[in-house]
Design a protein around this motif. Structure first.
Motif, PDB file in Angstrom:
ATOM      1  N   MET A 163       0.860  -1.183   0.000  1.00 23.45           N
ATOM      2  CA  MET A 163       0.000   0.000   0.000  1.00 23.45           C
ATOM      3  C   MET A 163       0.897   1.234   0.000  1.00 23.45           C
ATOM      4  O   MET A 163       1.847   1.307   0.768  1.00 23.45           O
ATOM      5  N   ILE A 164       0.569   2.179  -0.854  1.00 20.20           N
ATOM      6  CA  ILE A 164       1.376   3.392  -0.901  1.00 20.20           C
ATOM      7  C   ILE A 164       0.989   4.323   0.240  1.00 20.20           C
ATOM      8  O   ILE A 164      -0.117   4.249   0.788  1.00 20.20           O
ATOM      9  N   GLU A 165       1.920   5.193   0.589  1.00 24.99           N
ATOM     10  CA  GLU A 165       1.722   6.070   1.749  1.00 24.99           C
ATOM     11  C   GLU A 165       0.468   6.933   1.621  1.00 24.99           C
ATOM     12  O   GLU A 165      -0.254   7.121   2.601  1.00 24.99           O
ATOM     13  N   GLN A 166       0.183   7.459   0.449  1.00 19.85           N
ATOM     14  CA  GLN A 166      -0.998   8.316   0.307  1.00 19.85           C
ATOM     15  C   GLN A 166      -2.281   7.541   0.591  1.00 19.85           C
ATOM     16  O   GLN A 166      -3.217   8.079   1.167  1.00 19.85           O
ATOM     17  N   GLU A 167      -2.338   6.291   0.215  1.00 21.30           N
ATOM     18  CA  GLU A 167      -3.517   5.480   0.530  1.00 21.30           C
ATOM     19  C   GLU A 167      -3.665   5.327   2.045  1.00 21.30           C
ATOM     20  O   GLU A 167      -4.773   5.363   2.573  1.00 21.30           O
ATOM     21  N   LEU A 168      -2.555   5.152   2.744  1.00 15.71           N
ATOM     22  CA  LEU A 168      -2.605   5.091   4.205  1.00 15.71           C
ATOM     23  C   LEU A 168      -3.101   6.417   4.775  1.00 15.71           C
ATOM     24  O   LEU A 168      -3.965   6.444   5.650  1.00 15.71           O
ATOM     25  N   LEU A 169      -2.553   7.516   4.275  1.00 16.49           N
ATOM     26  CA  LEU A 169      -2.926   8.826   4.803  1.00 16.49           C
ATOM     27  C   LEU A 169      -4.388   9.165   4.529  1.00 16.49           C
ATOM     28  O   LEU A 169      -4.979   9.965   5.262  1.00 16.49           O
ATOM     29  N   ASN A 170      -4.979   8.548   3.528  1.00 13.33           N
ATOM     30  CA  ASN A 170      -6.407   8.777   3.262  1.00 13.33           C
ATOM     31  C   ASN A 170      -7.278   8.249   4.401  1.00 13.33           C
ATOM     32  O   ASN A 170      -8.447   8.609   4.511  1.00 13.33           O
ATOM     33  N   ARG A 171      -6.727   7.403   5.254  1.00 16.80           N
ATOM     34  CA  ARG A 171      -7.459   6.890   6.417  1.00 16.80           C
ATOM     35  C   ARG A 171      -7.522   7.934   7.537  1.00 16.80           C
ATOM     36  O   ARG A 171      -8.308   7.790   8.464  1.00 16.80           O
ATOM     37  N   ILE A 172      -6.673   8.949   7.471  1.00 18.58           N
ATOM     38  CA  ILE A 172      -6.630   9.985   8.493  1.00 18.58           C
ATOM     39  C   ILE A 172      -7.439  11.173   8.000  1.00 18.58           C
ATOM     40  O   ILE A 172      -7.220  11.673   6.905  1.00 18.58           O
ATOM     41  N   THR A 173      -8.382  11.608   8.826  1.00 16.90           N
ATOM     42  CA  THR A 173      -9.236  12.728   8.446  1.00 16.90           C
ATOM     43  C   THR A 173      -9.253  13.775   9.559  1.00 16.90           C
ATOM     44  O   THR A 173      -8.847  13.507  10.687  1.00 16.90           O
ATOM     45  N   ILE A 174      -9.710  14.950   9.192  1.00 18.12           N
ATOM     46  CA  ILE A 174      -9.907  16.025  10.157  1.00 18.12           C
ATOM     47  C   ILE A 174     -11.333  16.515   9.991  1.00 18.12           C
ATOM     48  O   ILE A 174     -11.758  16.822   8.878  1.00 18.12           O
ATOM     49  N   ASP A 175     -12.036  16.543  11.093  1.00 17.10           N
ATOM     50  CA  ASP A 175     -13.418  17.017  11.097  1.00 17.10           C
ATOM     51  C   ASP A 175     -13.550  17.973  12.275  1.00 17.10           C
ATOM     52  O   ASP A 175     -13.404  17.565  13.422  1.00 17.10           O
ATOM     53  N   PRO A 176     -13.786  19.254  12.012  1.00 18.20           N
ATOM     54  CA  PRO A 176     -13.880  20.228  13.102  1.00 18.20           C
ATOM     55  C   PRO A 176     -14.916  19.854  14.170  1.00 18.20           C
ATOM     56  O   PRO A 176     -14.817  20.292  15.307  1.00 18.20           O
ATOM     57  N   ALA A 177     -15.873  19.010  13.814  1.00 25.43           N
ATOM     58  CA  ALA A 177     -16.916  18.617  14.764  1.00 25.43           C
ATOM     59  C   ALA A 177     -16.468  17.476  15.684  1.00 25.43           C
ATOM     60  O   ALA A 177     -17.182  17.127  16.618  1.00 25.43           O
ATOM     61  N   ILE A 178     -15.315  16.879  15.411  1.00 23.17           N
ATOM     62  CA  ILE A 178     -14.834  15.759  16.220  1.00 23.17           C
ATOM     63  C   ILE A 178     -13.485  16.135  16.814  1.00 23.17           C
ATOM     64  O   ILE A 178     -12.542  16.444  16.085  1.00 23.17           O
ATOM     65  N   PHE A 179     -13.399  16.112  18.127  1.00 21.15           N
ATOM     66  CA  PHE A 179     -12.159  16.414  18.859  1.00 21.15           C
ATOM     67  C   PHE A 179     -11.538  17.735  18.442  1.00 21.15           C
ATOM     68  O   PHE A 179     -10.313  17.857  18.377  1.00 21.15           O
ATOM     69  N   GLY A 180     -12.363  18.710  18.144  1.00 15.01           N
ATOM     70  CA  GLY A 180     -11.862  20.043  17.821  1.00 15.01           C
ATOM     71  C   GLY A 180     -10.990  20.108  16.585  1.00 15.01           C
ATOM     72  O   GLY A 180     -10.158  20.987  16.446  1.00 15.01           O
ATOM     73  N   GLY A 181     -11.178  19.164  15.677  1.00 12.10           N
ATOM     74  CA  GLY A 181     -10.416  19.191  14.432  1.00 12.10           C
ATOM     75  C   GLY A 181      -9.084  18.473  14.486  1.00 12.10           C
ATOM     76  O   GLY A 181      -8.269  18.608  13.582  1.00 12.10           O
ATOM     77  N   LYS A 182      -8.856  17.689  15.555  1.00 11.31           N
ATOM     78  CA  LYS A 182      -7.626  16.897  15.610  1.00 11.31           C
ATOM     79  C   LYS A 182      -7.712  15.766  14.580  1.00 11.31           C
ATOM     80  O   LYS A 182      -8.801  15.295  14.268  1.00 11.31           O
ATOM     81  N   PRO A 183      -6.575  15.321  14.075  1.00 19.04           N
ATOM     82  CA  PRO A 183      -6.590  14.207  13.124  1.00 19.04           C
ATOM     83  C   PRO A 183      -7.179  12.954  13.779  1.00 19.04           C
ATOM     84  O   PRO A 183      -6.829  12.605  14.914  1.00 19.04           O
ATOM     85  N   ILE A 184      -8.085  12.313  13.059  1.00 17.99           N
ATOM     86  CA  ILE A 184      -8.762  11.113  13.545  1.00 17.99           C
ATOM     87  C   ILE A 184      -8.666  10.012  12.496  1.00 17.99           C
ATOM     88  O   ILE A 184      -8.288  10.263  11.357  1.00 17.99           O
ATOM     89  N   ILE A 185      -9.040   8.816  12.902  1.00 16.34           N
ATOM     90  CA  ILE A 185      -8.956   7.669  12.004  1.00 16.34           C
ATOM     91  C   ILE A 185     -10.314   7.409  11.358  1.00 16.34           C
ATOM     92  O   ILE A 185     -11.302   7.193  12.057  1.00 16.34           O
TER      93      ILE A 185
END
Length: 84
Positions: free
Chosen positions: A1-23
């Motif tokens: 798996m290439i790194e960008q595909e892995l990083l696509n699993r990490i998201t940021i949503d301002p409504a969850i944990f104040g916008g911290k990176p989440i899985i």
């Protein structure tokens, strides 16, 4: 798996944990996974404690943590939703 595909699993949503990176949009922060690994927990232990996690999620957290060390910025590409 290439790194960008892995990083696509990490998201940021301002409504969850104040916008911290989440899985994958779930309520588990990347920093929590990294903290547990740093404290000596194994990937197997994390997968037992959090059965909704997948091995690639843990690998994605490590890839995410590695990026700033190489001088690469990724925050702007991770935003999945905007606060109302």
């Amino acid at each position: 798996m290439i790194e960008q595909e892995l990083l696509n699993r990490i998201t940021i949503d301002p409504a969850i944990f104040g916008g911290k990176p989440i899985i994958r949009g779930m309520r588990i922060a990347v920093e929590h996974v990294l903290g547990m690994l740093a404290a000596g927990d194994t990937a197997e232990r994390l997968l037992q404690e959090f059965p909704f996690l997948e091995p690639l999620d843990i690998q994605a957290c490590l890839a995410y943590a590695h990026r700033p060390l190489t001088g690469e910025q990724i925050q702007d590409r991770l935003v999945t939703s905007k606060a109302p």
